[in-house]
Design a protein around this motif. Structure first.
Motif, PDB file in Angstrom:
ATOM      1  N   TYR A  93       0.828  -1.214   0.000  1.00 59.92           N
ATOM      2  CA  TYR A  93       0.000   0.000   0.000  1.00 59.92           C
ATOM      3  C   TYR A  93       0.862   1.264   0.000  1.00 59.92           C
ATOM      4  O   TYR A  93       0.459   2.288  -0.555  1.00 59.92           O
ATOM      5  CB  TYR A  93      -0.931   0.004   1.213  1.00 59.92           C
ATOM      6  CG  TYR A  93      -2.077   0.974   1.055  1.00 59.92           C
ATOM      7  CD1 TYR A  93      -3.228   0.579   0.385  1.00 59.92           C
ATOM      8  CD2 TYR A  93      -2.010   2.263   1.549  1.00 59.92           C
ATOM      9  CE1 TYR A  93      -4.282   1.464   0.217  1.00 59.92           C
ATOM     10  CE2 TYR A  93      -3.066   3.151   1.387  1.00 59.92           C
ATOM     11  CZ  TYR A  93      -4.191   2.739   0.722  1.00 59.92           C
ATOM     12  OH  TYR A  93      -5.232   3.626   0.551  1.00 59.92           O
ATOM     13  N   ILE A  96       1.417   2.215  -3.437  1.00 59.64           N
ATOM     14  CA  ILE A  96       0.260   2.913  -4.001  1.00 59.64           C
ATOM     15  C   ILE A  96       0.300   4.391  -3.630  1.00 59.64           C
ATOM     16  O   ILE A  96       0.104   5.274  -4.480  1.00 59.64           O
ATOM     17  CB  ILE A  96      -1.048   2.269  -3.502  1.00 59.64           C
ATOM     18  CG1 ILE A  96      -1.186   0.856  -4.064  1.00 59.64           C
ATOM     19  CG2 ILE A  96      -2.247   3.107  -3.900  1.00 59.64           C
ATOM     20  CD1 ILE A  96      -2.418   0.127  -3.588  1.00 59.64           C
ATOM     21  N   GLN A 100       0.460   7.692  -5.978  1.00 62.37           N
ATOM     22  CA  GLN A 100      -0.563   8.740  -5.901  1.00 62.37           C
ATOM     23  C   GLN A 100       0.070  10.127  -5.798  1.00 62.37           C
ATOM     24  O   GLN A 100      -0.346  11.070  -6.487  1.00 62.37           O
ATOM     25  CB  GLN A 100      -1.474   8.480  -4.700  1.00 62.37           C
ATOM     26  CG  GLN A 100      -2.432   7.310  -4.887  1.00 62.37           C
ATOM     27  CD  GLN A 100      -3.221   7.007  -3.630  1.00 62.37           C
ATOM     28  OE1 GLN A 100      -2.787   7.307  -2.516  1.00 62.37           O
ATOM     29  NE2 GLN A 100      -4.384   6.399  -3.783  1.00 62.37           N
ATOM     30  N   ARG A 175      -2.248   2.765 -11.337  1.00 61.14           N
ATOM     31  CA  ARG A 175      -3.121   1.606 -11.529  1.00 61.14           C
ATOM     32  C   ARG A 175      -2.337   0.312 -11.395  1.00 61.14           C
ATOM     33  O   ARG A 175      -2.829  -0.687 -10.847  1.00 61.14           O
ATOM     34  CB  ARG A 175      -3.793   1.678 -12.902  1.00 61.14           C
ATOM     35  CG  ARG A 175      -4.902   0.661 -13.095  1.00 61.14           C
ATOM     36  CD  ARG A 175      -5.723   1.006 -14.316  1.00 61.14           C
ATOM     37  NE  ARG A 175      -5.015   0.683 -15.533  1.00 61.14           N
ATOM     38  CZ  ARG A 175      -5.091  -0.502 -16.160  1.00 61.14           C
ATOM     39  NH1 ARG A 175      -5.854  -1.464 -15.649  1.00 61.14           N
ATOM     40  NH2 ARG A 175      -4.432  -0.723 -17.262  1.00 61.14           N
ATOM     41  N   GLN A 177       0.255  -0.235  -9.425  1.00 66.93           N
ATOM     42  CA  GLN A 177       0.497  -0.486  -8.006  1.00 66.93           C
ATOM     43  C   GLN A 177      -0.774  -0.955  -7.302  1.00 66.93           C
ATOM     44  O   GLN A 177      -0.714  -1.806  -6.402  1.00 66.93           O
ATOM     45  CB  GLN A 177       1.045   0.772  -7.336  1.00 66.93           C
ATOM     46  CG  GLN A 177       2.405   1.210  -7.854  1.00 66.93           C
ATOM     47  CD  GLN A 177       3.452   0.126  -7.716  1.00 66.93           C
ATOM     48  OE1 GLN A 177       3.472  -0.616  -6.733  1.00 66.93           O
ATOM     49  NE2 GLN A 177       4.340   0.018  -8.689  1.00 66.93           N
ATOM     50  N   GLN A 178      -1.915  -0.426  -7.701  1.00 65.81           N
ATOM     51  CA  GLN A 178      -3.172  -0.882  -7.108  1.00 65.81           C
ATOM     52  C   GLN A 178      -3.437  -2.346  -7.444  1.00 65.81           C
ATOM     53  O   GLN A 178      -3.910  -3.119  -6.602  1.00 65.81           O
ATOM     54  CB  GLN A 178      -4.316  -0.001  -7.602  1.00 65.81           C
ATOM     55  CG  GLN A 178      -4.262   1.419  -7.070  1.00 65.81           C
ATOM     56  CD  GLN A 178      -5.270   2.343  -7.732  1.00 65.81           C
ATOM     57  OE1 GLN A 178      -5.692   2.101  -8.863  1.00 65.81           O
ATOM     58  NE2 GLN A 178      -5.645   3.412  -7.049  1.00 65.81           N
ATOM     59  N   PHE A 181      -1.175  -4.555  -5.403  1.00 69.46           N
ATOM     60  CA  PHE A 181      -1.658  -4.688  -4.025  1.00 69.46           C
ATOM     61  C   PHE A 181      -2.642  -5.854  -3.925  1.00 69.46           C
ATOM     62  O   PHE A 181      -2.589  -6.652  -2.977  1.00 69.46           O
ATOM     63  CB  PHE A 181      -2.326  -3.395  -3.578  1.00 69.46           C
ATOM     64  CG  PHE A 181      -2.939  -3.458  -2.213  1.00 69.46           C
ATOM     65  CD1 PHE A 181      -2.162  -3.299  -1.075  1.00 69.46           C
ATOM     66  CD2 PHE A 181      -4.296  -3.687  -2.050  1.00 69.46           C
ATOM     67  CE1 PHE A 181      -2.718  -3.370   0.197  1.00 69.46           C
ATOM     68  CE2 PHE A 181      -4.872  -3.759  -0.793  1.00 69.46           C
ATOM     69  CZ  PHE A 181      -4.075  -3.595   0.333  1.00 69.46           C
ATOM     70  N   ASP A 182      -3.541  -5.964  -4.907  1.00 68.62           N
ATOM     71  CA  ASP A 182      -4.473  -7.090  -4.908  1.00 68.62           C
ATOM     72  C   ASP A 182      -3.738  -8.421  -5.079  1.00 68.62           C
ATOM     73  O   ASP A 182      -4.126  -9.436  -4.491  1.00 68.62           O
ATOM     74  CB  ASP A 182      -5.501  -6.917  -6.029  1.00 68.62           C
ATOM     75  CG  ASP A 182      -6.499  -5.811  -5.725  1.00 68.62           C
ATOM     76  OD1 ASP A 182      -6.610  -5.418  -4.545  1.00 68.62           O
ATOM     77  OD2 ASP A 182      -7.168  -5.333  -6.663  1.00 68.62           O
ATOM     78  N   SER A 502      -7.294  -1.764   4.171  1.00 67.14           N
ATOM     79  CA  SER A 502      -7.019  -0.669   3.232  1.00 67.14           C
ATOM     80  C   SER A 502      -7.410   0.674   3.823  1.00 67.14           C
ATOM     81  O   SER A 502      -6.694   1.672   3.670  1.00 67.14           O
ATOM     82  CB  SER A 502      -7.764  -0.917   1.916  1.00 67.14           C
ATOM     83  OG  SER A 502      -7.341  -2.131   1.314  1.00 67.14           O
ATOM     84  N   ARG A 506      -4.866   3.764   4.662  1.00 66.84           N
ATOM     85  CA  ARG A 506      -5.103   5.055   4.032  1.00 66.84           C
ATOM     86  C   ARG A 506      -5.114   6.183   5.057  1.00 66.84           C
ATOM     87  O   ARG A 506      -4.707   7.311   4.770  1.00 66.84           O
ATOM     88  CB  ARG A 506      -6.437   5.037   3.280  1.00 66.84           C
ATOM     89  CG  ARG A 506      -6.673   6.265   2.403  1.00 66.84           C
ATOM     90  CD  ARG A 506      -8.029   6.188   1.740  1.00 66.84           C
ATOM     91  NE  ARG A 506      -8.204   4.948   0.992  1.00 66.84           N
ATOM     92  CZ  ARG A 506      -9.102   4.019   1.286  1.00 66.84           C
ATOM     93  NH1 ARG A 506      -9.902   4.171   2.339  1.00 66.84           N
ATOM     94  NH2 ARG A 506      -9.192   2.924   0.574  1.00 66.84           N
TER      95      ARG A 506
END
Length: 508
Positions: A93, A96, A100, A175, A177-178, A181-182, A502, A506
Motif C-alpha cells: 500500500y 500505491i 498517488q 493503476r 500499483q493498485q 496490491f491485490d 485498506s 489510508r
C-alpha cells in the motif's frame, strides 16, 4: 465410498530431538520363565528395552511445554489476522501512496508559479561644494539614502504538449500499483490456506502414527513374552522392535513438521515472537468448484491482476515516450511582474544645523506572452523515448507470457481438483484395508500361523496408507484454494477484512 480413517484425536504440538538406537543388544539376560529350559539349561530371557518408553515420555513432556505456547485458530480467523496485520500489505500500500503523490506532482505542473522578493538597501555619500564664503568653504555635504522594494512575478505555461502524456503515464503507474496490491493480498490468502491445510495434515498424521505406534508397542510386549516362553526367536523380537523405533522416528518427523508449519502460520498472521498456531478443526474436505475448465480459464485471463499490471506498466512506458517526444514542441506561457520601490534621502552638512529630505515612490508592472522552443538537444529525449518504447514492448510480452502461465496454473489446479477426488476414494479404502490387515496378521501371528515379517509389513503399509489419505485430503483442499486464487475469485469472508485494512492504511 469406503469409510475414511477415524478423525484424529486432539493433539498438542510436540518436538523431539532425541536419537534412538536402531538395533539394541540382542537380549538382556534375566530370570528364566518357569518351566522353559533349553538343552537342559535355563534359556536366555529378554526384558523390555526402556529406550522406546523413555523417548515417548520425553515427547509427552515436550508436548505439555509446547501447549503453553500454542494458540488455536480456524481458517477464517487465520485469514483475517493475516489480512489485518501482515506487513506485506502495508508495504504494497505504501507503493500505491507513492504513486498517488507522483501523479499529484505531475498534475500540479499545470498550476501557475508565483514568486515574491523584497530588499532594503541603505547607502551614504559625501559631496563637497566650493563656495566663496569662509564659513562653508569646502565643507562636505552628506547624504543618507534608504531604498526599499517589493517585486512579484507570476508565470504560467498554459501550453506544454509533454504534460498530458506525463499525467497519463503517472496514472497508469498508479493503476499498476493498485493491481499489485491485490496480487499481494491474494497470495497472502492462498499462503494462509495452504499452511493451515498442512497443519491439519500433520495433525492427522500424528494421530494415525500414534495409533500405529500404540499397536506396535503391544506387539513388542507380546513378542518379548513369547520369546521368554520359547515360542518365537530373538530375530522376530528385534524385528518388531526395529519397526517400533522406525515408527517413533516417523512420528518425531511429523512433530517437527508440525512445529515448523505452526511457526510459519504464526509468522503469516504477524503474531508476536515465540507464538505458535494450531488448527482448531480436523482435516476434512473444504469447499468445491462448480465452474467448468473453459469458463475458469476465461475468467482467469480476464481478471488476473498480474496480466493487467504488466499491461498498465506497458501503457505507462508508452505515455512516457510520448511525453519525451512532445518535449520537442514549443511551449507557450503567460508572465506578469510588478514591483514597488520607495527611496528616502536625507542630506546636510556636519556641524551645521538644517537638513533636507527627499522621498520618491515608484512602481511598475507588466504582462506578456512567453515562447520557448527547444529545437535540438542532441537527440537525448528522442533516445530516451525509444528506450521507453522498448520497455513497453517488453512489458506487453511479459503480459503475454503471464497469460500462458495463468492458463497453466488453472489447468494444473483443475487437474489436481479432479484427481484428488478420486484419490480420496482410493486412499480411504487403502487406509481401511491396511488397518484391517494389521489386525488380521497380528492375530494370525499370535496363534503361530503367520510370521513377524508379515506383521512388520502390514504396519508399514498402515503408515503408508495413513500418509496417503492425509495427503489426498490436503491436496483436494489445496486445489480448491488454488482455483479461487488462479481464477482471481475472492474466497468468502476475505473482502471485508481486506477493505478494513485498506482503510486503516489510508488513514495512517
Amino acid at each position: 465410498m469406503p469409510a475414511p480413517l477415524p478423525s484424529p484425536k486432539p493433539l498438542a504440538l510436540l518436538l523431539c530431538a532425541a536419537s534412538v538406537t536402531f538395533w539394541t543388544d540382542a537380549a538382556v539376560l534375566a530370570q528364566p520363565s518357569p518351566g522353559y529350559r533349553l538343552n537342559g539349561q535355563k534359556a536366555p530371557q529378554v526384558q523390555p528395552n526402556p529406550a522406546a518408553s523413555q523417548l515417548q515420555a520425553q515427547l509427552r513432556s515436550l508436548k505439555a511445554d509446547l501447549e503453553v505456547r500454542s494458540r488455536t485458530a480456524n481458517l477464517q480467523q487465520a485469514i483475517e489476522a493475516a489480512l489485518l496485520n501482515n506487513p506485506d500489505l502495508a508495504t504494497a500500500y505504501a507503493s500505491i501512496q507513492g504513486s498517488q503523490w507522483n501523479l499529484i506532482a505531475v498534475r500540479r505542473q499545470w498550476y501557475p508559479s508565483l514568486n515574491a522578493s523584497s530588499s532594503t538597501l541603505p547607502s551614504q555619500s559625501y559631496t563637497t561644494e566650493n563656495n566663496s564664503g569662509p564659513a562653508t568653504a569646502n565643507t562636505p555635504i552628506f547624504t543618507n539614502t534608504t531604498s526599499a522594494s517589493v517585486a512579484v512575478t507570476m508565470g504560467w505555461t498554459f501550453f506544454d504538449p509533454s504534460r498530458g502524456p506525463a499525467i497519463n503515464a503517472a496514472g497508469e503507474s498508479l493503476r499498476q500499483q493498485q493491481l499489485l496490491f491485490d496480487v499481494t493480498a491474494r497470495n497472502l490468502v492462498l499462503s494462509v490456506q495452504q499452511t493451515y491445510f498442512q497443519l491439519q495434515e500433520q495433525r492427522q498424521l500424528i494421530s494415525a502414527y500414534s495409533e500405529i505406534l500404540l499397536n506396535t508397542d503391544r506387539q513388542v510386549t507380546l513378542a518379548e513374552a513369547q520369546f521368554n516362553s520359547g515360542l518365537v526367536s530373538i530375530a522376530e523380537v528385534e524385528q518388531i522392535r526395529a519397526q517400533q523405533y522406525s515408527t517413533l522416528s516417523i512420528l518425531i518427523t511429523a512433530y517437527r513438521n508440525l512445529l515448523d508449519t505452526a511457526a510459519l502460520l504464526a509468522q503469516t498472521m504477524a503474531l508476536p515472537p515465540g507464538a505458535l498456531v494450531l488448527p482448531a478443526d480436523q482435516l476434512r474436505r473444504v469447499g468445491s468448484w462448480s465452474e467448468p475448465l473453459p469458463a475458469t480459464i476465461a475468467q482467469a485471463l480476464r481478471l488476473r491482476e498480474e496480466i493487467q499490471a504488466s499491461l498498465a506498466a506497458a501503457a505507462s512506458a508508452s505515455w512516457s515516450a510520448s511525453s519525451l517526444f512532445n518535449s520537442y514542441w514549443p511551449q507557450f506561457s503567460l508572465g506578469a511582474s510588478g514591483s514597488v520601490a520607495n527611496a528616502n534621502a536625507t542630506s546636510g552638512r556636519p556641524g551645521i544645523s538644517g537638513t533636507t529630505s527627499n522621498t520618491t515612490f515608484n512602481w511598475n508592472g507588466g504582462i506578456g506572452l512567453g515562447f520557448r522552443w527547444q529545437l535540438f538537444d542532441g537527440g537525448i529525449n528522442a533516445a530516451s523515448a525509444q528506450a521507453r518504447i522498448s520497455q513497453a514492448v517488453q512489458l506487453r510480452n511479459t503480459a503475454a507470457s503471464q497469460r500462458l502461465n495463468v492458463t497453466r496454473e488453472v489447468e494444473q489446479a483443475y487437474s489436481a481438483y479432479l484427481t484428488s477426488q478420486l484419490g480420496l476414494q482410493s486412499t480411504s479404502a487403502q487406509a481401511t484395508a491396511a488397518r484391517q490387515a494389521v489386525i488380521a496378521v497380528q492375530e494370525r501371528f499370535n496363534v503361530g500361523v503367520d510370521t513377524m515379517t508379515s506383521v512388520v509389513q502390514t504396519l508399514s503399509q498402515a503408515i503408508t496408507a495413513a500418509n496417503a489419505y492425509a495427503t489426498a485430503v490436503r491436496t483436494y483442499n489445496d486445489a480448491v484454494a488454488q482455483l479461487y486464487r488462479y481464477s482471481a475469485r475472492w474466497p468468502e469472508g476475505t473482502q471485508a477484512p481486506l477493505q478494513q485494512r485498506s482503510t486503516s492504511l489510508r488513514q495512517q
